[in-house]
Design an enzyme around this catalytic site. Sequence first.
Site, PDB file in Angstrom:
ATOM      1  N   PRO A  84     -23.196 -21.762 -31.669  1.00 50.90           N
ATOM      2  CA  PRO A  84     -24.066 -20.673 -32.135  1.00 50.90           C
ATOM      3  C   PRO A  84     -24.044 -20.455 -33.646  1.00 50.90           C
ATOM      4  CG  PRO A  84     -22.965 -20.031 -30.113  1.00 50.90           C
ATOM      5  CD  PRO A  84     -22.373 -21.353 -30.516  1.00 50.90           C
ATOM      6  N   CYS A  85     -25.231 -20.181 -34.178  1.00 54.85           N
ATOM      7  CA  CYS A  85     -25.412 -20.017 -35.626  1.00 54.85           C
ATOM      8  C   CYS A  85     -25.261 -18.588 -36.139  1.00 54.85           C
ATOM      9  CB  CYS A  85     -26.804 -20.512 -36.027  1.00 54.85           C
ATOM     10  SG  CYS A  85     -27.114 -22.243 -35.646  1.00 54.85           S
ATOM     11  N   PRO A  86     -25.547 -17.528 -35.340  1.00 54.93           N
ATOM     12  CA  PRO A  86     -25.533 -16.175 -35.894  1.00 54.93           C
ATOM     13  C   PRO A  86     -24.274 -15.771 -36.642  1.00 54.93           C
ATOM     14  CG  PRO A  86     -26.581 -16.156 -33.742  1.00 54.93           C
ATOM     15  CD  PRO A  86     -26.044 -17.544 -33.937  1.00 54.93           C
ATOM     16  N   PRO A  87     -23.064 -16.263 -36.282  1.00 58.61           N
ATOM     17  CA  PRO A  87     -21.894 -15.840 -37.061  1.00 58.61           C
ATOM     18  C   PRO A  87     -21.932 -16.250 -38.527  1.00 58.61           C
ATOM     19  CG  PRO A  87     -21.220 -16.759 -34.938  1.00 58.61           C
ATOM     20  CD  PRO A  87     -22.687 -17.053 -35.092  1.00 58.61           C
ATOM     21  N   PHE A  88     -22.782 -17.223 -38.877  1.00 57.61           N
ATOM     22  CA  PHE A  88     -22.768 -17.772 -40.237  1.00 57.61           C
ATOM     23  C   PHE A  88     -24.106 -17.640 -40.974  1.00 57.61           C
ATOM     24  CE2 PHE A  88     -20.097 -20.379 -37.378  1.00 57.61           C
ATOM     25  CZ  PHE A  88     -18.853 -20.027 -37.873  1.00 57.61           C
TER      26      PHE A  88
END
Length: 422
Positions: A84-88
Amino acid sequence: MTEPLRVIEICAGAGGQALGLEKAGFEHELAIELDQNAVNTLRYNRPDWKVAQGDVADLSVWDPADYAPGPDRRPIDLLAGGVPCPPFTIAGKQLGATDERDLFAWAVEQVKTVQPRALLLENVRGLSMPRFAGYRQHVLDRLREFGYAAEWRLLHASDYGVPQLRPRFVLVAMAPEDFAHFHWPEPIGKAPTVGETLLPLVSANGWKGAERWAEEANDIAPTIVGGSKKHGGADLGPTRAKRAWAEMGVDALGVANHAPNPEDEFLVGPKLTCEMVARIQGWDDKEFRWIFTGKKTSNYRQIGNAFPPPVAKALGVAIAVALNHTAERRERDLETAHDPIYRVLRDKGDFMTAAQIARAIKLPLEPHELERRISLLGRDFHIEISNGKAPAAYKLGQFKAFLGQEDHIRHDQFEHYRAKIS
């Protein structure tokens, strides 16, 4: 004959990376994906693949130990995934290790268990920013502890024939003797424009303005943004992206059901269909042919959140060549210090003052700069600060990320937000 290269893909999505790796010669041993709609698409296109649906970190969904090498089981050739991309993401809060969706560090830990010959993980450009220097350093150091050489690289999809900028931050790791043969894929030339790419689809219903529109849509696309279940319906991205689309004659406020009709007129331009968006992501009706199942919004999210198949193929070929030692060997210095402050604090294992840190990294640090960088580290690691009569001293504590711990807060957060995670 040599045996085919086998891949396990985590967070496989709807198959962008999977299709590219398949075209590079990899056979899927297993693909794991949380979203049921994406799983349906994978199973529709590749009914012979073993596809597991659920939380990739749930041992009841798959157990990495089952794929570790043994007396009668050779190593998996590649562990790959687009976690998943949302953390970064730059557009988000950049919670990193404290985001319940963060699986990057967890994925790296699985290398110790699975012992693949190679690792391929990709994410958004935000992970390459100074905010995550300590996080990246931790990843490299862990892989080194596991016996792997590793390197990060920012790649742009437009360098590999995809009519979209789409920067992706890619991590590749292998045993040093294999990594010596690894070469990042070279750009293949200028990507086609949006107009060149979409003209056959935009004109499919006989729209009279198609040729003129294609001439004006003479640039590559902004990065397609798939969005998440936390937000509304499908559109082509944030305000800045919408302006860029409008300059090319595309209405980015939604996704169309069909191509324009012969007499249609538009204030800005036509909206794109899911098929058109897929074409901009690198799927086509020839080498990278793929069918998306489900409803329009789900289709759009599956497409928009994917890794472009041509880029995945280019990386897959480069990894396969390295594993087979059919590329030229070259010596490389991979001792890149993403965050020297993290390194000295980790190596010391005790409190260090600002002066001690500056001497250790051999760089002068202004107090405010040290505090800023310690603050960034503190978002992903526990930092102890000693404030006595002497100058303040700092000690690096535990990594906050989920690594598989049974008591990690990620479990409760994940279950709470599960219906909105994508």
